[in-house]
Each structure stands twice: as C-alpha cells, then as structure tokens.
Design a protein around this motif. Structure first.
Motif, PDB file in Angstrom:
ATOM      1  N   ARG A 105       6.276   9.060   5.222  1.00  0.00           N
ATOM      2  CA  ARG A 105       5.419   9.336   4.058  1.00  0.00           C
ATOM      3  C   ARG A 105       4.185   8.434   4.019  1.00  0.00           C
ATOM      4  NH1 ARG A 105       9.022  10.671  -1.294  1.00  0.00           N
ATOM      5  NH2 ARG A 105      10.525  12.091  -0.346  1.00  0.00           N
ATOM      6  N   GLY A 106       4.031   7.588   5.041  1.00  0.00           N
ATOM      7  CA  GLY A 106       2.879   6.689   5.070  1.00  0.00           C
ATOM      8  C   GLY A 106       3.025   5.501   4.146  1.00  0.00           C
ATOM      9  N   ILE A 107       4.257   5.144   3.825  1.00  0.00           N
ATOM     10  CA  ILE A 107       4.528   4.027   2.912  1.00  0.00           C
ATOM     11  C   ILE A 107       5.157   2.891   3.702  1.00  0.00           C
ATOM     12  CG2 ILE A 107       5.802   3.295   0.851  1.00  0.00           C
ATOM     13  CD1 ILE A 107       5.892   6.265   0.023  1.00  0.00           C
ATOM     14  N   HIS A 108       4.692   1.682   3.460  1.00  0.00           N
ATOM     15  CA  HIS A 108       5.256   0.556   4.167  1.00  0.00           C
ATOM     16  C   HIS A 108       6.535   0.083   3.481  1.00  0.00           C
ATOM     17  CE1 HIS A 108       4.040  -1.962   7.589  1.00  0.00           C
ATOM     18  NE2 HIS A 108       4.953  -2.781   7.091  1.00  0.00           N
ATOM     19  N   PHE A 109       7.419  -0.561   4.265  1.00  0.00           N
ATOM     20  CA  PHE A 109       8.737  -0.972   3.770  1.00  0.00           C
ATOM     21  C   PHE A 109       8.986  -2.440   4.064  1.00  0.00           C
ATOM     22  CE2 PHE A 109      13.250  -1.560   5.248  1.00  0.00           C
ATOM     23  CZ  PHE A 109      13.833  -1.604   3.994  1.00  0.00           C
TER      24      PHE A 109
ATOM     25  N   LEU B  83      -2.792   1.262   2.586  1.00  0.00           N
ATOM     26  CA  LEU B  83      -2.292   0.063   3.232  1.00  0.00           C
ATOM     27  C   LEU B  83      -2.265   0.286   4.733  1.00  0.00           C
ATOM     28  CD1 LEU B  83      -0.968  -2.714   2.919  1.00  0.00           C
ATOM     29  CD2 LEU B  83       1.224  -1.539   2.885  1.00  0.00           C
ATOM     30  N   LEU B  84      -2.857  -0.659   5.463  1.00  0.00           N
ATOM     31  CA  LEU B  84      -2.907  -0.528   6.912  1.00  0.00           C
ATOM     32  C   LEU B  84      -1.546  -0.851   7.492  1.00  0.00           C
ATOM     33  CD1 LEU B  84      -6.340  -2.302   7.510  1.00  0.00           C
ATOM     34  CD2 LEU B  84      -5.877   0.157   7.376  1.00  0.00           C
ATOM     35  N   VAL B  85      -0.952   0.115   8.105  1.00  0.00           N
ATOM     36  CA  VAL B  85       0.368  -0.062   8.686  1.00  0.00           C
ATOM     37  C   VAL B  85       0.252   0.060  10.196  1.00  0.00           C
ATOM     38  CG1 VAL B  85       2.732   0.766   8.769  1.00  0.00           C
ATOM     39  CG2 VAL B  85       1.409   0.952   6.653  1.00  0.00           C
ATOM     40  N   ASN B  86       0.660  -0.956  10.873  1.00  0.00           N
ATOM     41  CA  ASN B  86       0.586  -0.933  12.327  1.00  0.00           C
ATOM     42  C   ASN B  86       1.823  -0.226  12.858  1.00  0.00           C
ATOM     43  OD1 ASN B  86       0.288  -1.301  14.996  1.00  0.00           O
ATOM     44  ND2 ASN B  86      -0.194  -3.491  14.879  1.00  0.00           N
ATOM     45  N   LEU B  87       1.753   1.110  12.883  1.00  0.00           N
ATOM     46  CA  LEU B  87       2.903   1.894  13.281  1.00  0.00           C
ATOM     47  C   LEU B  87       3.247   1.691  14.758  1.00  0.00           C
ATOM     48  CD1 LEU B  87       2.051   5.205  11.421  1.00  0.00           C
ATOM     49  CD2 LEU B  87       3.543   3.352  10.672  1.00  0.00           C
TER      50      LEU B  87
ATOM     51  N   PRO C 197       3.731   5.159  -4.029  1.00  0.00           N
ATOM     52  CA  PRO C 197       3.312   3.758  -3.929  1.00  0.00           C
ATOM     53  C   PRO C 197       2.795   3.478  -2.523  1.00  0.00           C
ATOM     54  CG  PRO C 197       5.674   3.915  -3.741  1.00  0.00           C
ATOM     55  CD  PRO C 197       5.188   5.305  -4.062  1.00  0.00           C
ATOM     56  N   LYS C 198       2.093   2.370  -2.377  1.00  0.00           N
ATOM     57  CA  LYS C 198       1.596   1.982  -1.059  1.00  0.00           C
ATOM     58  C   LYS C 198       2.619   1.133  -0.313  1.00  0.00           C
ATOM     59  CE  LYS C 198      -3.047   2.238  -2.865  1.00  0.00           C
ATOM     60  NZ  LYS C 198      -2.541   2.914  -4.079  1.00  0.00           N
ATOM     61  N   LEU C 199       3.454   0.476  -1.079  1.00  0.00           N
ATOM     62  CA  LEU C 199       4.461  -0.397  -0.492  1.00  0.00           C
ATOM     63  C   LEU C 199       5.755  -0.270  -1.293  1.00  0.00           C
ATOM     64  CD1 LEU C 199       5.429  -2.890   1.242  1.00  0.00           C
ATOM     65  CD2 LEU C 199       4.394  -4.336  -0.526  1.00  0.00           C
ATOM     66  N   VAL C 200       6.881  -0.121  -0.608  1.00  0.00           N
ATOM     67  CA  VAL C 200       8.196  -0.112  -1.256  1.00  0.00           C
ATOM     68  C   VAL C 200       8.974  -1.327  -0.776  1.00  0.00           C
ATOM     69  CG1 VAL C 200      10.451   1.011  -1.326  1.00  0.00           C
ATOM     70  CG2 VAL C 200       8.380   2.361  -1.670  1.00  0.00           C
TER      71      VAL C 200
END
Length: 378
Positions: A270-274, A371-375, A157-160
């Motif tokens: 994993r590149g998934i946003h939380f 999904l763009l995640v600002n890590l 998924p892109k978002l959990v």
C-alpha cells in the motif's frame, strides 16, 4: 368455577414472579440512567469500553471526554492501589484521540491506548508533539482491523508503527487471520457511526449489559475470601511473574518473525512504511525483583531475527534496562503492568531518532508528500 379459581392462581403466580424479577429488570436501568457512568468501576477503561455491542467501530464509546481518579489493574480497591487522576478523550470512532488525523498511525494494545495515563501522556500525543505531525492511536486493535477499515484506505497514513507488550507478541495474528471479523466490524461500524441515534442506542444497550453492581460485588467477594491471587515481589505487582521470562524455541521465534514480515509486506503493497515497537514486560526490566532473577532473552533473539529479514524496529529494552538498573528510574506503576509516563517519553524519544521516523519528521507537510521508502533495500 374451578377454571376461574385456576385463572386467579395463575395470575397471582405471574404477579409474584414479576415482583420477584422487577429489581433485576429495574436496577440495570438505574445504573444507566441515574447513576454516574463510572459508579462501579475503578478505571475509565472499564467505564467506556464496549462490552457486548461489538458491532460498534471502536473499542470504546465514541466522543467521550472524561476525568477520573484511577487505580492500577493489578490491585484495585486494595491497600496497594495507587490512585492517579487521568483524563480521556475518544474520537467519533471510539478510539482514544482528540481528532482523526493520521500521518502516523499507532497500532497496538492497552499500552498504546494509555491505561492509567492521562491523554497528554499517551504515546500518540507525546510523539505528535515531538514529530510535529499528526499521530493517531488505533488501539487496542490489530493489523487485520487496520487493513479492513475503509477510512484508512481512503486516507492512508504514511507510517504505521505496530506495537505490542512483550507477553502478547506471540499472539499477534498473521495477516488475514480472522480477517472476516474485521470486515464485518468495519461494515457494521460504518452504519452505526453514520447515525447519532444508532450510536446512542448501541451505547445504551451496551451499558445495560455491563451489570456493574453484579460484577463489582463478585470482585469484592473474591477479594474478601482470598480467591483473587496477586503476583507481588518486593512490593511490586506483576501480571505473569516468573512465567514472563520463560525461554522460547527457535521455531516460535521464526513464526513470530514470519507474522511481522507479513505486516511489513502488506503495508509495503500500500506504499506505507512499517516500524515494529515491542514494549518490554515489567518482569523483563524488573527481573532482579523476581525470585529466580532470570533475565528475559526473548526480545534480543526476536530482534536479531528481524535484522536478518530487514524488518525495521525500535529496541526499548537496552535503554529501559539502563534507566532502571543503573539510575533506578521507575518505568511501570507499582500496582500495574503497563508502562508509565516516563517510559512513554523514553519510547517517543527513541522513535524520533529512528531513521524512518526522523525522515517523516523532516518531510514538508503538503498533500502530495510521500514518505521515501527504500524498497530496494528491503
């Protein structure tokens, strides 16, 4: 002569034992093969939940479509029970979904599954309609079960969104805790779900193990003798009562925040946003009905700790409080501790306003989207 008499005596004894045991052998088979699946149950949850065959991939029997008039879990088969017709679908893995698509994945407890809610009232379906993206309900389940499940590695998924009712938050397992059980379940689940024959055998064996008449009779006897205690104030039923709004130490808050930070980090790898979604206890929002009228402080303190760690969350408590305290909007059924369909819609509205979720909503749907995640900010 003497040996012949002894043999006849043994045969008679065995025959009597078989006749004595016959009803106990035959009755479970009648329950499974003759009576309706929900003959002795008061909710679909108990009807299709996996009992003993915990080698199956999900918490419920797969590919089920069922309708039933249910009662709340806190006072079933009593004058206080409120009947409600609900509809359920489960997917091929035994989770409460119509399909297996998962742009957004909800990990959570029975509130996410949707106890006493109809299929189109569950958070997954309400959120899916509002977002215009596929939302998958992975509940009841844990983060470790998600991390150990092959299909989410193949199509992540892109978002959990990890959700938990307030009273269960201290029990959320850290990443890796009991991870071997999740890996074993993933392995056996893949084997069983790959074969319709094995699935049928597993479901049948599980249904036999439930002994519906036995458990229904025990529950009825407990109620008749007054052995089953109910926590009720002002005609509302609660699951924990005063205990729910107890105080937590700073150490306990830190430990829970550590667990949630571990979730965020594991998904980030994993590149998934939380996003974390805590659901307030009924006692938290309805605290004025409790004898002490003590307000809960747990969630505000925990969320303050999450702010310091840069962990994203959606805070339902202020909105729930305002709706119930100021507008008398009911957010939980009288005879149940789970949220109702009104609370689900409120939660979905707040989720779609969250920056990360809104960003997903605005992202075009194509195979290469991410999904763009600002890590860097985290």
């Amino acid at each position: 002569m003497t040996k012949g008499i002894q043999d006849k005596g043994v045969k008679r004894l065995l025959s009597k034992l078989v006749l004595l045991a016959l009803p106990f052998i035959v009755w479970p088979l009648i329950e499974v093969f003759v009576l309706p699946m929900n003959f002795f149950t008061f909710r679909i949850w108990e009807t299709i939940s996996v009992n003993s065959m915990r080698l199956m991939p999900g918490p419920f029997y797969p590919n089920v479509h069922m309708q039933m008039v249910e009662e709340g879990e806190l006072a079933p088969r009593t004058p206080y029970a409120q009947k409600r017709k609900v509809e359920w679908y489960t997917d091929m893995y035994g989770y409460r979904n119509r399909d297996t698509k998962n742009d957004v994945l909800l990990i959570g407890d029975s509130n996410i599954t949707g106890a006493k809610l109809s299929q189109d009232e569950t958070l997954a379906e309400v959120l899916e309609e509002q977002l215009g993206r596929d939302v998958y309900s992975f509940a009841p389940a844990t983060m470790n079960r998600f991390l150990a499940t092959d299909r989410f590695q193949q199509t992540p998924p892109k978002l959990v969104i990890v959700s938990s009712i307030e009273r269960r938050i201290p029990e959320l397992p850290a990443v890796g805790e009991n991870g071997i059980n999740s890996k074993i379940r993933n392995f056996t689940g893949n084997i069983i779900s790959s074969s319709s024959f094995l699935t049928s055998v597993a479901v049948t064996a599980d249904r036999i193990s439930k002994l519906g008449l036995y458990h229904r009779t025990l529950a009825d006897i407990d109620r008749a003798l007054g052995n089953r205690e109910y926590i009720s104030y002002n005609n509302e039923f609660f699951i924990e009562g005063e205990y729910a709004n107890r105080d937590f130490s700073e150490e306990e808050i830190d430990q829970i925040a550590d667990v949630l930070e571990g979730y965020r980090d594991a998904l980030q790898e994993r590149g998934i946003h939380f996003v974390f979604l805590p659901i307030p206890n009924k006692e938290n929002i309805y605290y004025k009905l409790l004898p002490s009228q003590k307000q809960a402080t747990f969630l505000p303190r925990l969320l303050s700790q999450l702010d310091e760690r840069g962990i994203e969350y959606v805070d339902l408590q202020p909105t729930f409080n305002a709706l119930y305290q100021q507008k008398q909007v009911q957010l939980y059924p009288v005879d149940d501790a789970h949220w109702n369909e009104v609370a689900v819609k409120v939660a979905a509205n707040l989720l779609t306003r969250h920056a990360t979720v809104a960003q997903l909503q605005a992202t075009p749907t194509n195979k290469d989207e991410k999904l763009l995640v600002n890590l860097e900010k985290e």
